[in-house]
Design an enzyme around this catalytic site. Sequence first.
Site, PDB file in Angstrom:
ATOM      1  N   CYS A 114       0.816  -1.222   0.000  1.00  0.00           N
ATOM      2  CA  CYS A 114       0.000   0.000   0.000  1.00  0.00           C
ATOM      3  C   CYS A 114       0.845   1.265   0.000  1.00  0.00           C
ATOM      4  O   CYS A 114       0.324   2.359  -0.205  1.00  0.00           O
ATOM      5  CB  CYS A 114      -0.952  -0.015   1.183  1.00  0.00           C
ATOM      6  SG  CYS A 114      -1.817  -1.580   1.327  1.00  0.00           S
ATOM      7  N   HIS A 238      -3.285   6.571   3.111  1.00  0.00           N
ATOM      8  CA  HIS A 238      -3.708   5.273   2.560  1.00  0.00           C
ATOM      9  C   HIS A 238      -5.090   4.951   3.103  1.00  0.00           C
ATOM     10  O   HIS A 238      -5.371   5.136   4.297  1.00  0.00           O
ATOM     11  CB  HIS A 238      -2.701   4.195   2.947  1.00  0.00           C
ATOM     12  CG  HIS A 238      -3.174   2.819   2.639  1.00  0.00           C
ATOM     13  ND1 HIS A 238      -3.746   2.494   1.431  1.00  0.00           N
ATOM     14  CD2 HIS A 238      -3.183   1.680   3.386  1.00  0.00           C
ATOM     15  CE1 HIS A 238      -4.092   1.209   1.445  1.00  0.00           C
ATOM     16  NE2 HIS A 238      -3.763   0.696   2.624  1.00  0.00           N
ATOM     17  N   ASN A 268     -10.280  -0.789   0.485  1.00  0.00           N
ATOM     18  CA  ASN A 268      -8.824  -0.682   0.476  1.00  0.00           C
ATOM     19  C   ASN A 268      -8.314  -1.158  -0.890  1.00  0.00           C
ATOM     20  O   ASN A 268      -8.452  -2.328  -1.225  1.00  0.00           O
ATOM     21  CB  ASN A 268      -8.261  -1.545   1.604  1.00  0.00           C
ATOM     22  CG  ASN A 268      -6.743  -1.481   1.700  1.00  0.00           C
ATOM     23  OD1 ASN A 268      -6.069  -1.039   0.784  1.00  0.00           O
ATOM     24  ND2 ASN A 268      -6.222  -1.950   2.827  1.00  0.00           N
TER      25      ASN A 268
HETATM   26  O1  UT7 Z   1      -3.531  -1.885   3.680  1.00  0.00           O
HETATM   27  C1  UT7 Z   1      -3.205  -2.400   4.924  1.00  0.00           C
HETATM   28  C2  UT7 Z   1      -4.093  -3.520   5.166  1.00  0.00           C
HETATM   29  N1  UT7 Z   1      -4.789  -3.784   6.305  1.00  0.00           N
HETATM   30  C3  UT7 Z   1      -5.238  -2.975   7.267  1.00  0.00           C
HETATM   31  O2  UT7 Z   1      -4.968  -1.831   7.367  1.00  0.00           O
HETATM   32  C4  UT7 Z   1      -6.119  -3.623   8.255  1.00  0.00           C
HETATM   33  C5  UT7 Z   1      -5.924  -3.106   9.645  1.00  0.00           C
HETATM   34  N2  UT7 Z   1      -6.886  -3.693  10.539  1.00  0.00           N
HETATM   35  C6  UT7 Z   1      -8.182  -3.358  10.541  1.00  0.00           C
HETATM   36  O3  UT7 Z   1      -8.623  -2.538   9.752  1.00  0.00           O
HETATM   37  C7  UT7 Z   1      -9.068  -3.987  11.595  1.00  0.00           C
HETATM   38  O4  UT7 Z   1      -8.269  -4.708  12.492  1.00  0.00           O
HETATM   39  C8  UT7 Z   1     -10.159  -4.925  10.998  1.00  0.00           C
HETATM   40  C9  UT7 Z   1     -11.206  -4.108  10.270  1.00  0.00           C
HETATM   41  C10 UT7 Z   1      -9.519  -5.926  10.038  1.00  0.00           C
HETATM   42  C11 UT7 Z   1     -10.846  -5.668  12.107  1.00  0.00           C
HETATM   43  O5  UT7 Z   1     -11.404  -4.764  13.034  1.00  0.00           O
HETATM   44  P1  UT7 Z   1     -11.132  -4.930  14.622  1.00  0.00           P
HETATM   45  O6  UT7 Z   1     -11.898  -3.854  15.259  1.00  0.00           O
HETATM   46  O7  UT7 Z   1      -9.658  -4.971  14.802  1.00  0.00           O
HETATM   47  O8  UT7 Z   1     -11.831  -6.287  14.902  1.00  0.00           O
HETATM   48  P2  UT7 Z   1     -11.193  -7.645  15.461  1.00  0.00           P
HETATM   49  O9  UT7 Z   1     -10.304  -8.253  14.451  1.00  0.00           O
HETATM   50  O10 UT7 Z   1     -10.656  -7.406  16.824  1.00  0.00           O
HETATM   51  O11 UT7 Z   1     -12.485  -8.504  15.599  1.00  0.00           O
HETATM   52  C12 UT7 Z   1     -13.498  -8.214  16.562  1.00  0.00           C
HETATM   53  C13 UT7 Z   1     -14.603  -9.223  16.379  1.00  0.00           C
HETATM   54  C14 UT7 Z   1     -14.087 -10.656  16.329  1.00  0.00           C
HETATM   55  O12 UT7 Z   1     -15.028 -11.474  16.961  1.00  0.00           O
HETATM   56  P3  UT7 Z   1     -14.795 -11.964  18.479  1.00  0.00           P
HETATM   57  O13 UT7 Z   1     -13.491 -12.715  18.434  1.00  0.00           O
HETATM   58  O14 UT7 Z   1     -14.735 -10.724  19.287  1.00  0.00           O
HETATM   59  O15 UT7 Z   1     -15.972 -12.827  18.745  1.00  0.00           O
HETATM   60  C15 UT7 Z   1     -14.100 -10.968  14.852  1.00  0.00           C
HETATM   61  O16 UT7 Z   1     -14.242 -12.343  14.575  1.00  0.00           O
HETATM   62  O17 UT7 Z   1     -15.258  -8.971  15.124  1.00  0.00           O
HETATM   63  C16 UT7 Z   1     -15.297 -10.189  14.381  1.00  0.00           C
HETATM   64  N3  UT7 Z   1     -15.290  -9.882  12.977  1.00  0.00           N
HETATM   65  C17 UT7 Z   1     -16.402  -9.579  12.306  1.00  0.00           C
HETATM   66  N4  UT7 Z   1     -17.675  -9.484  12.682  1.00  0.00           N
HETATM   67  C18 UT7 Z   1     -18.588  -9.142  11.736  1.00  0.00           C
HETATM   68  C19 UT7 Z   1     -14.237  -9.814  12.136  1.00  0.00           C
HETATM   69  N5  UT7 Z   1     -14.649  -9.483  10.891  1.00  0.00           N
HETATM   70  C20 UT7 Z   1     -15.990  -9.328  10.980  1.00  0.00           C
HETATM   71  C21 UT7 Z   1     -16.988  -8.989  10.046  1.00  0.00           C
HETATM   72  N6  UT7 Z   1     -18.257  -8.898  10.464  1.00  0.00           N
HETATM   73  N7  UT7 Z   1     -16.714  -8.714   8.739  1.00  0.00           N
END
Ligand code: UT7
Length: 320
Positions: A114, A238, A268
């Site tokens: 990115c 980004h 993204n």
């Molecule tokens: O270009 C660079 C590329 N990547 C990035 O910049 C990504 C950086 N990270 C992020 O943007 C965030 O970490 C995410 C959007 C990927 C995830 O958000 P988060 O607030 O960090 O959520 P999390 O991974 O801590 O997940 C929280 C909960 C989990 O469930 P439990 O374990 O609390 O029961 C996940 O399984 O949300 C769940 N979850 C979802 N729920 C509904 C993860 N994806 C989803 C979804 N819909 N799509």
Amino acid sequence: MTTSTALGATITGWGTALPDIVVTNADFEARLDTTDEWITERTGIRERRHGGTTASLAVEAGRKALEMAGLTGADIDFILLATTTPDYQIPSTASQVQEELEINGGACDINAACSGFVYGLVQAHGLIAMGLKRILLVGAETLAKVTDQEDRNTAILFGNGAGAVVLEAVEGQGQLLSFDLGSDGTARELLDAPIGGYINMVGKEVFRKAVTVMVDSARTSLSDAHLTSDDLALVVPHQANIRIIEAACSRLDVPMDRVAVVLDRTGNTSSASIPLALVDAIEHGRVKRDDNVLLVGFGAGMSWASAIIRWTGRLPEENA
Ligand code: UT7
């Protein structure tokens, strides 16, 4: 780094391309264990685009940029194409774009994830300092093809698109005031896609590191340009997650009304995200002559990049 060359560059044309297939949060809600509310609140993304090839999107964006600059491919000395999703392992996607746009000179891809567009911007300035006159720089991606569309952790995030700029040599420093490029290879397993496989990501850890490296890199570029965040008319970050953008800009003391955001419409798009957001801001009259614009990104690698441009180049007529 502060730039100090006898030959600088200025942006004289720009263009973007998004494929036709719009995938909304409701589309994911219908087939994955997710909701529009979760996606919007946790990422800021409402829709992303699927379809196209990296070369076709790059050609469309590149052609628009050439037309705006009043040039044809024959006037271009080099094409740099930032992408993590080339159409072929071999050869570069840039070589296909070169053929279709009938560009002279060299052609190569850059993979800095990115951060790729900003890496390319700096490399383009380096080539111009070496004597090349005109460069087409494109960020183009088809991330949907390397994303498991059944994985709610990643499918909702990534989309396809392209953005391009033409850079032309000018006497003196040109637009680029300072830049900072970096990479921490020890963090590369946080986000990767094996050849032929899908993206794996440790989202939370990428999030945490992203905010830190964006802020540190932006501060380095600001300090090298002898500027503070008050001097920035616009930040073009980004486009990964609105919460990352808000956290980084808050730490930099830049209010969100000075930040370019398109991720609600694009998701993204990795290398394409900064040029998509930059062009959107220019076309909405958010960049004026002599404005200081900060471009700042991070991505797999883990790479990061920032650059400060003083906008002395072309603008839409009403803002010039
Ligand atoms: O270009 C660079 C590329 N990547 C990035 O910049 C990504 C950086 N990270 C992020 O943007 C965030 O970490 C995410 C959007 C990927 C995830 O958000 P988060 O607030 O960090 O959520 P999390 O991974 O801590 O997940 C929280 C909960 C989990 O469930 P439990 O374990 O609390 O029961 C996940 O399984 O949300 C769940 N979850 C979802 N729920 C509904 C993860 N994806 C989803 C979804 N819909 N799509």
